[in-house]
Design an enzyme around this catalytic site. Structure first.
Site, PDB file in Angstrom:
ATOM      1  N   LYS A  11       0.819  -1.223   0.000  1.00 31.10           N
ATOM      2  CA  LYS A  11       0.000   0.000   0.000  1.00 31.10           C
ATOM      3  C   LYS A  11       0.856   1.278   0.000  1.00 31.10           C
ATOM      4  O   LYS A  11       2.036   1.234   0.365  1.00 31.10           O
ATOM      5  CB  LYS A  11      -0.940  -0.043   1.205  1.00 31.10           C
ATOM      6  N   TYR A  51     -11.973  -2.303  -4.682  1.00 30.43           N
ATOM      7  CA  TYR A  51     -12.568  -2.530  -3.368  1.00 30.43           C
ATOM      8  C   TYR A  51     -14.100  -2.468  -3.404  1.00 30.43           C
ATOM      9  O   TYR A  51     -14.724  -2.234  -2.368  1.00 30.43           O
ATOM     10  CB  TYR A  51     -12.021  -1.510  -2.366  1.00 30.43           C
ATOM     11  N   PHE A  59     -15.878   2.791   5.890  1.00 31.39           N
ATOM     12  CA  PHE A  59     -14.494   3.171   5.599  1.00 31.39           C
ATOM     13  C   PHE A  59     -14.185   3.182   4.096  1.00 31.39           C
ATOM     14  O   PHE A  59     -13.050   3.479   3.690  1.00 31.39           O
ATOM     15  CB  PHE A  59     -13.507   2.230   6.322  1.00 31.39           C
ATOM     16  N   ARG A  87      -2.088 -15.072   4.181  1.00 30.19           N
ATOM     17  CA  ARG A  87      -2.809 -14.410   5.270  1.00 30.19           C
ATOM     18  C   ARG A  87      -2.111 -14.660   6.609  1.00 30.19           C
ATOM     19  O   ARG A  87      -2.092 -13.800   7.480  1.00 30.19           O
ATOM     20  CB  ARG A  87      -4.276 -14.838   5.285  1.00 30.19           C
ATOM     21  N   THR A  93      -5.858  -7.954  10.094  1.00 30.11           N
ATOM     22  CA  THR A  93      -6.088  -6.693   9.382  1.00 30.11           C
ATOM     23  C   THR A  93      -5.584  -5.495  10.187  1.00 30.11           C
ATOM     24  O   THR A  93      -4.993  -4.569   9.639  1.00 30.11           O
ATOM     25  CB  THR A  93      -7.601  -6.530   9.090  1.00 30.11           C
ATOM     26  N   ARG A 104       2.181  -7.184   8.673  1.00 27.18           N
ATOM     27  CA  ARG A 104       1.396  -6.029   9.160  1.00 27.18           C
ATOM     28  C   ARG A 104       1.875  -5.562  10.531  1.00 27.18           C
ATOM     29  O   ARG A 104       1.852  -4.364  10.823  1.00 27.18           O
ATOM     30  CB  ARG A 104      -0.084  -6.385   9.179  1.00 27.18           C
ATOM     31  N   ASN A 114      -2.350  -0.658   6.608  1.00 31.06           N
ATOM     32  CA  ASN A 114      -1.865  -1.917   7.191  1.00 31.06           C
ATOM     33  C   ASN A 114      -0.831  -2.608   6.285  1.00 31.06           C
ATOM     34  O   ASN A 114      -0.733  -3.828   6.280  1.00 31.06           O
ATOM     35  CB  ASN A 114      -3.051  -2.838   7.524  1.00 31.06           C
ATOM     36  N   HIS A 117      -2.249  -5.578   1.185  1.00 29.52           N
ATOM     37  CA  HIS A 117      -3.505  -6.287   0.960  1.00 29.52           C
ATOM     38  C   HIS A 117      -3.174  -7.739   0.647  1.00 29.52           C
ATOM     39  O   HIS A 117      -2.130  -8.029   0.064  1.00 29.52           O
ATOM     40  CB  HIS A 117      -4.243  -5.673  -0.238  1.00 29.52           C
ATOM     41  N   GLU A 128      -8.886 -10.629  -8.484  1.00 30.78           N
ATOM     42  CA  GLU A 128      -7.970  -9.524  -8.199  1.00 30.78           C
ATOM     43  C   GLU A 128      -6.719  -9.599  -9.082  1.00 30.78           C
ATOM     44  O   GLU A 128      -6.205  -8.564  -9.523  1.00 30.78           O
ATOM     45  CB  GLU A 128      -7.578  -9.550  -6.714  1.00 30.78           C
TER      46      GLU A 128
HETATM   47  P1  CMP Z   1      -7.265  -5.029   2.789  1.00 34.16           P
HETATM   48  O1  CMP Z   1      -6.684  -6.388   3.017  1.00 34.16           O
HETATM   49  O2  CMP Z   1      -6.635  -4.160   1.770  1.00 34.16           O
HETATM   50  O3  CMP Z   1      -8.811  -5.217   2.425  1.00 34.16           O
HETATM   51  C1  CMP Z   1      -9.799  -4.273   2.730  1.00 34.16           C
HETATM   52  C2  CMP Z   1      -9.250  -3.137   3.511  1.00 34.16           C
HETATM   53  O4  CMP Z   1     -10.218  -2.343   4.176  1.00 34.16           O
HETATM   54  C3  CMP Z   1      -8.400  -3.679   4.649  1.00 34.16           C
HETATM   55  O5  CMP Z   1      -7.217  -4.241   4.172  1.00 34.16           O
HETATM   56  C4  CMP Z   1      -8.232  -2.454   5.488  1.00 34.16           C
HETATM   57  O6  CMP Z   1      -7.178  -1.607   5.042  1.00 34.16           O
HETATM   58  C5  CMP Z   1      -9.557  -1.740   5.276  1.00 34.16           C
HETATM   59  N1  CMP Z   1     -10.397  -1.884   6.468  1.00 34.16           N
HETATM   60  C6  CMP Z   1     -10.965  -3.009   6.924  1.00 34.16           C
HETATM   61  N2  CMP Z   1     -11.666  -2.746   8.059  1.00 34.16           N
HETATM   62  C7  CMP Z   1     -11.502  -1.426   8.302  1.00 34.16           C
HETATM   63  C8  CMP Z   1     -11.952  -0.559   9.320  1.00 34.16           C
HETATM   64  N3  CMP Z   1     -12.726  -0.993  10.319  1.00 34.16           N
HETATM   65  N4  CMP Z   1     -11.592   0.749   9.246  1.00 34.16           N
HETATM   66  C9  CMP Z   1     -10.831   1.195   8.232  1.00 34.16           C
HETATM   67  N5  CMP Z   1     -10.365   0.416   7.235  1.00 34.16           N
HETATM   68  C10 CMP Z   1     -10.689  -0.889   7.278  1.00 34.16           C
END
Ligand code: CMP
Length: 139
Positions: A11, A51, A59, A87, A93, A104, A114, A117, A128
């Site tokens: 990211k 997304y 969010f 993962r 996350t 992460r 984070n 992805h 994807e």
């Molecule tokens: P990612 O794996 O890129 O997939 C979806 C993204 O949404 C996740 O990582 C986070 O960066 C974001 N995300 C998920 N939950 C939240 C949350 N509660 N607040 C803000 N961002 C979120």
């Protein structure tokens, strides 16, 4: 089990802070093969499409804005059980809840920022991967 793929995005925050090399090192050490990789900046429209599954989430707008704010590194990674193995390597996350030594935990700053992805299913990994790479860009 057959080797399969997952899709990762390093990211904008992680790229800007110079974490790309460290993150790719962890990916290599964990035994993933890089099938495809590119450095690009998504438009807000493209980030919104990527997304789209989160469109109803509070969010979503902020995530789209963040993910299009600077260049990212997108890559297809191959390994046995790739989605689940990746993962495990990246952790929860929320970086503050991610297990010690995970990508992460080491490189993430917040739930949104984070570091990386990772696809959450084989089906999404294929979708994807196709979003970023055509067949002739995969080796
Ligand atoms: P990612 O794996 O890129 O997939 C979806 C993204 O949404 C996740 O990582 C986070 O960066 C974001 N995300 C998920 N939950 C939240 C949350 N509660 N607040 C803000 N961002 C979120």
């Amino acid at each position: 089990m057959a080797r399969n793929i997952t899709l990762t995005i390093i990211k904008p925050f992680a790229v800007q802070n110079g974490y790309t090399g460290g993150i790719l090192g962890k990916i290599n050490e964990a035994g993933f093969r890089i099938v495809a990789m590119k450095y690009l900046q998504m438009t807000p429209k493209q980030a919104g499409q990527f997304y789209a599954v989160h469109k109803a989430m509070p969010f979503y707008d902020s995530l789209v804005s963040f993910m299009s704010s600077g260049p990212v590194v997108a890559a297809i990674l191959e390994k046995e059980n790739a989605v689940e193995e990746y993962r495990k390597l990246i952790g929860s996350t929320d970086p503050s809840k991610a297990e010690k030594g995970t990508i992460r935990q080491l490189f993430g700053k917040s739930i949104q920022q984070n570091a990386v992805h990772g696809s959450d299913s084989d089906e999404n990994a294929e979708r994807e991967a196709a979003f970023f790479f055509s067949e002739i860009e995969r080796y």
